[in-house]
Design an enzyme around this catalytic site. Sequence first.
Site, PDB file in Angstrom:
ATOM      1  N   ARG A 176       8.776  -0.172  -1.007  1.00 57.57           N
ATOM      2  CA  ARG A 176       8.504   1.160  -0.557  1.00 57.57           C
ATOM      3  C   ARG A 176       9.302   2.337  -0.948  1.00 57.57           C
ATOM      4  NH1 ARG A 176       7.519   1.172   5.942  1.00 57.57           N
ATOM      5  NH2 ARG A 176       6.743   3.043   5.478  1.00 57.57           N
ATOM      6  N   GLU A 231      -7.723   7.630  -7.247  1.00 55.54           N
ATOM      7  CA  GLU A 231      -8.711   8.558  -6.503  1.00 55.54           C
ATOM      8  C   GLU A 231      -8.567   9.874  -6.825  1.00 55.54           C
ATOM      9  OE1 GLU A 231      -6.382   7.220  -4.871  1.00 55.54           O
ATOM     10  OE2 GLU A 231      -5.953   8.411  -3.111  1.00 55.54           O
ATOM     11  N   HIS A 284      -2.265   6.821  -6.940  1.00 53.92           N
ATOM     12  CA  HIS A 284      -3.690   7.289  -6.353  1.00 53.92           C
ATOM     13  C   HIS A 284      -4.696   7.693  -7.413  1.00 53.92           C
ATOM     14  CE1 HIS A 284      -2.329   8.039  -2.142  1.00 53.92           C
ATOM     15  NE2 HIS A 284      -0.860   7.975  -2.613  1.00 53.92           N
ATOM     16  N   ILE A 293       2.567   9.456  -5.125  1.00 48.51           N
ATOM     17  CA  ILE A 293       3.032  10.312  -4.043  1.00 48.51           C
ATOM     18  C   ILE A 293       3.866   9.107  -3.194  1.00 48.51           C
ATOM     19  CG2 ILE A 293       2.487  11.498  -1.950  1.00 48.51           C
ATOM     20  CD1 ILE A 293      -0.228  11.943  -3.261  1.00 48.51           C
ATOM     21  N   CYS A 340      -1.367   2.406  -3.030  1.00 47.17           N
ATOM     22  CA  CYS A 340      -0.157   2.944  -2.546  1.00 47.17           C
ATOM     23  C   CYS A 340       0.292   2.157  -1.098  1.00 47.17           C
ATOM     24  CB  CYS A 340      -0.216   4.526  -2.192  1.00 47.17           C
ATOM     25  SG  CYS A 340       1.322   5.087  -2.463  1.00 47.17           S
TER      26      CYS A 340
HETATM   27  N1  GLN Z   1       5.445   5.980   1.127  1.00 46.31           N
HETATM   28  C1  GLN Z   1       4.395   5.581   1.793  1.00 46.31           C
HETATM   29  C2  GLN Z   1       4.559   4.125   2.639  1.00 46.31           C
HETATM   30  O1  GLN Z   1       5.620   3.554   2.651  1.00 46.31           O
HETATM   31  C3  GLN Z   1       3.140   5.391   0.987  1.00 46.31           C
HETATM   32  C4  GLN Z   1       2.660   6.630   0.422  1.00 46.31           C
HETATM   33  C5  GLN Z   1       1.292   6.745   0.044  1.00 46.31           C
HETATM   34  O2  GLN Z   1       0.451   5.934   0.223  1.00 46.31           O
HETATM   35  N2  GLN Z   1       1.069   7.734  -0.836  1.00 46.31           N
HETATM   36  O3  GLN Z   1       3.940   3.816   3.469  1.00 46.31           O
END
Ligand code: GLN
Length: 210
Positions: A102, A196, A194, A158, A75
Amino acid sequence: MLALQGSVAPHLAALEALGVSAISVRKPATLDQVDRLIVPGGESTALWRLLCHAQLWEPIGARAASGDLALFGTCAGAILLGRETQSEPPPRWGIVQVTVDRNAYGNQVDSFIGPIDYRIAPLTQGAVGEPNGGVLSPSGAHHGANHGANHGAEGVFIRAPRFRDPGPAVQVLAERAGEPIALRQERVIIATFHPELSTDRRLHRLFLDL
Ligand code: GLN
């Protein structure tokens, strides 16, 4: 394990489940002791600032570029490892040939857990401790080795990014609805979700074998 910010403890638990006790990297002297590093999810601009402040941004980028440091970015970690972009902060290491957009699924409320399709085989029973950890090479689908590989596999997204325009050096490790969500380029793995936070350990196992 980079331990400045974000989803650190779940990655440590995932490694523990594979019989590996990782050390937490917060400064250059500790980075010197490791040959592989997880860059976790969190918030990429905050993580970039903390990496610069800890004087870790330059050495991680230099070692990764020379192939001396294997990396697993999830992420926010994947965002930092993707191509440099002028259009969106923060700066990127530019190691993996892919643009990472992002928050590409929307805001925090648009976070979700959903089915995903791995392109690498699952860990087999007793895989821990075996030389290759039970990870088979990709493209097993054509030989039947991928049969059942994705039964019940799901990803936790997320405020996740999306990959765009992957280059020829990049191999797809997992997809969601036909779109790549986990990639490998030589000794670097990146995932928009994610891993993990699920029980499936195949990406962690592959990372340990890089
Ligand atoms: N939206 C976050 C970012 O732009 C990343 C989200 C995440 O690592 N779960 O950095």
